[in-house]
Each structure stands twice: as structure tokens, then as C-alpha cells.
Design an enzyme around this catalytic site. Structure first.
Site, PDB file in Angstrom:
ATOM      1  N   SER A 200       0.844  -1.194   0.000  1.00  0.00           N
ATOM      2  CA  SER A 200       0.000   0.000   0.000  1.00  0.00           C
ATOM      3  C   SER A 200       0.877   1.240   0.000  1.00  0.00           C
ATOM      4  CB  SER A 200      -0.900   0.020   1.236  1.00  0.00           C
ATOM      5  OG  SER A 200      -1.551   1.269   1.369  1.00  0.00           O
ATOM      6  N   TYR A 215      -3.318  -0.818  10.076  1.00  0.00           N
ATOM      7  CA  TYR A 215      -3.328  -1.149   8.647  1.00  0.00           C
ATOM      8  C   TYR A 215      -2.015  -0.709   7.998  1.00  0.00           C
ATOM      9  CZ  TYR A 215      -4.508  -1.114   3.701  1.00  0.00           C
ATOM     10  OH  TYR A 215      -4.487  -1.322   2.336  1.00  0.00           O
TER      11      TYR A 215
END
Length: 335
Positions: A200, A215
Site C-alpha cells: 500500500s 493497517y
């Protein structure tokens, strides 16, 4: 002006010239890196031929979280390149639906198998066992570690439930590790393979991702894990790569329609497969690459301020919707 004052003045000028020279040199180096990176990206994305995946790595690909979203789109892209597929997902019904869609699109040209595994609830040994049993006797040359979970909406750490934290750690970090460990022995025996871990930009570009801390941390793990295992297993002919998207229009991001900056899974996956087997870490979709360059040149102070404000706004917005829905549900149950 006395000789001593003149000497001091010259020294001060020399220091100013030296400081300006260093600043200019650093600026030129940064600009050169920016230009070189942009030119290299254009070549890699448009002119460099993608690898023949089946010929280079093997005739089968395993995709975790492959029944929907990015995973499903990658399944279709890999099938279009002539690879047979093993789709791992926790939902048997979704597995059957994805398999049916692939058969309707590619017919008998592509063989599709499914493995129903809950990567959050199963223990590591059971995950590894299930994958090894599912790939036994097959020439699995590609592993796509795509399965992932995220917050329902941005939240302070103390507000996140332990179950959500555990799920983030199990699926985003743990599952990628166990799946990689499951396929490595067979890839090492054949001395070829490609492992793609979906990371990400929250970890690749940002130094901090406030209100989505767990996350972001799991995706930072994925990127470092990819870099390290790439070095470890290059000698065995195994290419390990981390791909870092920004936002893609999936259920996880709550974006239904694609756009230039938020592509559909199909658009993003088309860019993704072109990069398999090359760089250790990459941002395969070109608008995301441009945004990542901009992010890397902005001071962390500005990025931290912006994302803190943005995620606070999203937290307030979504928490009101969730609380409102809960109250509406309670009123129905207790009129």
C-alpha cells in the site's frame, strides 16, 4: 575595516557560498532522481515488454483473496495470459461464483481450482497445510498475496476492538507470510517462481498514516518482508515483489465507480501484471506513481497534517452513519 574584520567577512562569504553550493547540489540530485525515475517509469510501463509468465515461472498461479475485487481482476488477467488458477478465499459461495465467471470467459482453455480457507481464523500450520495440499502436483509458478482487510473507517487506536486488530495482523501480515512459506519449497525445487505481495502507498509513500495505524503498519511489514525475501531467494530464481497501489474502486475503499486516480480493479490489474518479475517494489499504475512522487517530495509535516485532518473528517462522517444505522436498527427491534 581592519584586516581581522576583512578576514572574518571573507570567511562568512565562503560559508554562505559553501551552503548555497551544497543546497544547489542536493537540489540537482533530487531533480535528477525525479527525472530519471519518471523516464524509467515511462520505459517500464510502456516500452519494456512484460514477461511471458507461464513460460518464465510455471503454468499455475495461486491468488489469495481471489474471488472478488483486485484479486478477482488479477485472476482474469492471469487467465488471459494462459495461466491456470488456484483461487483461495474464505467464502465458498464466492469461490464458486468466481470459478463460474472464469469458465464462462475462458472455457476449457484455463483450469480453475478453489481453496476455501479463512485466513483470519485458521492457525498458521493449518493455512500452510491447506495450501500445500491444494497445490500438490501442480506447477505453481506465481503466488499473488492479495488477501487483505482494513478498518471500517479511520479510528483512533484505543477505539479499535482487539478482534479488528487481530484480524488486520492475521490477514495482512500473517497470511502473506504463511502462504509464501507454503509455496517456497516447490518453487525452490524448480528454481523458478514469482511472488507478488500487494502492499500500500500508505506504507510505501507515507511516514505515518494516522487513525489507520495498524493497517499502515501491516503494509509496511509486507513491503519490508518483500524486500528481504527478494534478496534471500533471488539465488533460487524466485522473484519477490511488492506492489503498492493507492486507492482502487473496491468494497474495501467504498468506491463504486472508477476514475483516473481511483481505477477499477480491472484497470489496476492490467498495469499490475506488466510489472510482475521486475522491480522489488513498484507502483504499477501510472497516475498512482505520479501521486507517489509528489508525496515523497512533500515534507512529512505537511503530509501528517493533511492525513490527520482528512481521516478525522472521515472518522466523524462514518461514525455518525454507523451510529445512526445502529439506532435505527434498535428502534425497529424495540418500537
Amino acid at each position: 575595516m581592519t584586516p581581522e574584520e576583512l578576514h572574518q567577512f571573507i570567511m562568512e562569504l565562503s560559508l554562505i557560498d559553501f551552503t548555497l553550493g551544497v543546497a544547489t547540489a542536493l537540489g540537482l540530485i533530487s531533480l535528477s532522481k525525479l527525472i530519471f525515475g519518471a523516464v524509467r517509469f515511462v520505459w517500464s510501463n510502456s516500452l519494456r515488454p512484460p514477461k511471458d509468465l507461464a513460460k518464465t515461472y510455471g503454468s499455475w498461479a495461486l491468488i489469495t483473496g481471489g474471488a472478488n475485487g483486485i484479486g478477482q481482476a488479477l485472476s482474469f488477467q492471469l487467465a488471459s495470459k494462459g495461466l491456470n488458477l488456484i483461487i483461495l478465499d474464505r467464502d465458498q459461495a464466492q469461490l464458486e461464483t468466481a470459478t463460474k465467471m472464469l469458465h464462462e470467459e475462458f472455457g476449457t482453455r484455463v483450469e480453475v481450482r478453489g481453496i476455501a480457507v479463512d485466513l483470519n481464523r485458521l492457525k498458521k500450520d493449518d493455512i500452510i497445510k491447506a495450501i500445500r495440499e491444494g497445490i500438490e502436483g501442480l506447477d505453481v509458478g506465481i503466488l499473488i498475496n492479495n488477501a487483505g482487510v482494513a478498518y471500517m473507517y479511520p479510528t483512533f487506536l484505543h477505539e479499535v476492538t482487539p478482534d479488528v486488530v487481530e484480524s488486520l495482523l492475521n490477514v495482512n501480515a500473517g497470511a502473506a507470510t504463511w502462504a509464501t512459506m507454503a509455496v517456497l519449497p516447490s518453487m525452490m525445487r524448480r528454481k523458478r517462481g514469482a511472488i507478488v505481495n500487494i502492499g500500500s502507498a500508505s506504507a510505501h509513500v507515507l511516514d505515518a498514516y494516522p487513525l489507520v495505524s495498524i493497517y499502515g503498519a501491516t503494509k509496511a511489514y509486507v513491503e519490508h518482508f518483500s524486500k528481504s525475501t527478494s534478496v534471500e531467494y533471488k539465488r533460487y530464481g524466485i522473484d519477490v515483489q511488492c506492489q503498492a497501489p493507492i486507492f482502487v474502486a473496491t468494497k474495501m475503499t467504498r468506491r463504486r465507480k472508477g476514475s483516473l486516480l481511483v481505477p477499477t480493479p480491472k484497470t489496476w490489474s492490467e498495469a499490475s501484471v506488466r510489472w510482475i518479475g521486475y522491480d522489488e517494489v513498484c507502483v504499477p499504475y501510472w497516475p498512482h506513481y505520479v501521486l507517489s512522487l509528489m508525496g515523497k517530495f512533500l515534507p512529512s509535516l505537511i503530509l501528517n497534517w493533511y492525513f490527520m485532518r482528512l481521516n478525522l473528517h472521515l472518522r466523524d462522517l462514518y461514525s455518525k452513519k454507523v451510529n445512526g444505522a445502529s439506532r435505527a436498527e434498535d428502534s425497529k427491534k424495540n418500537p
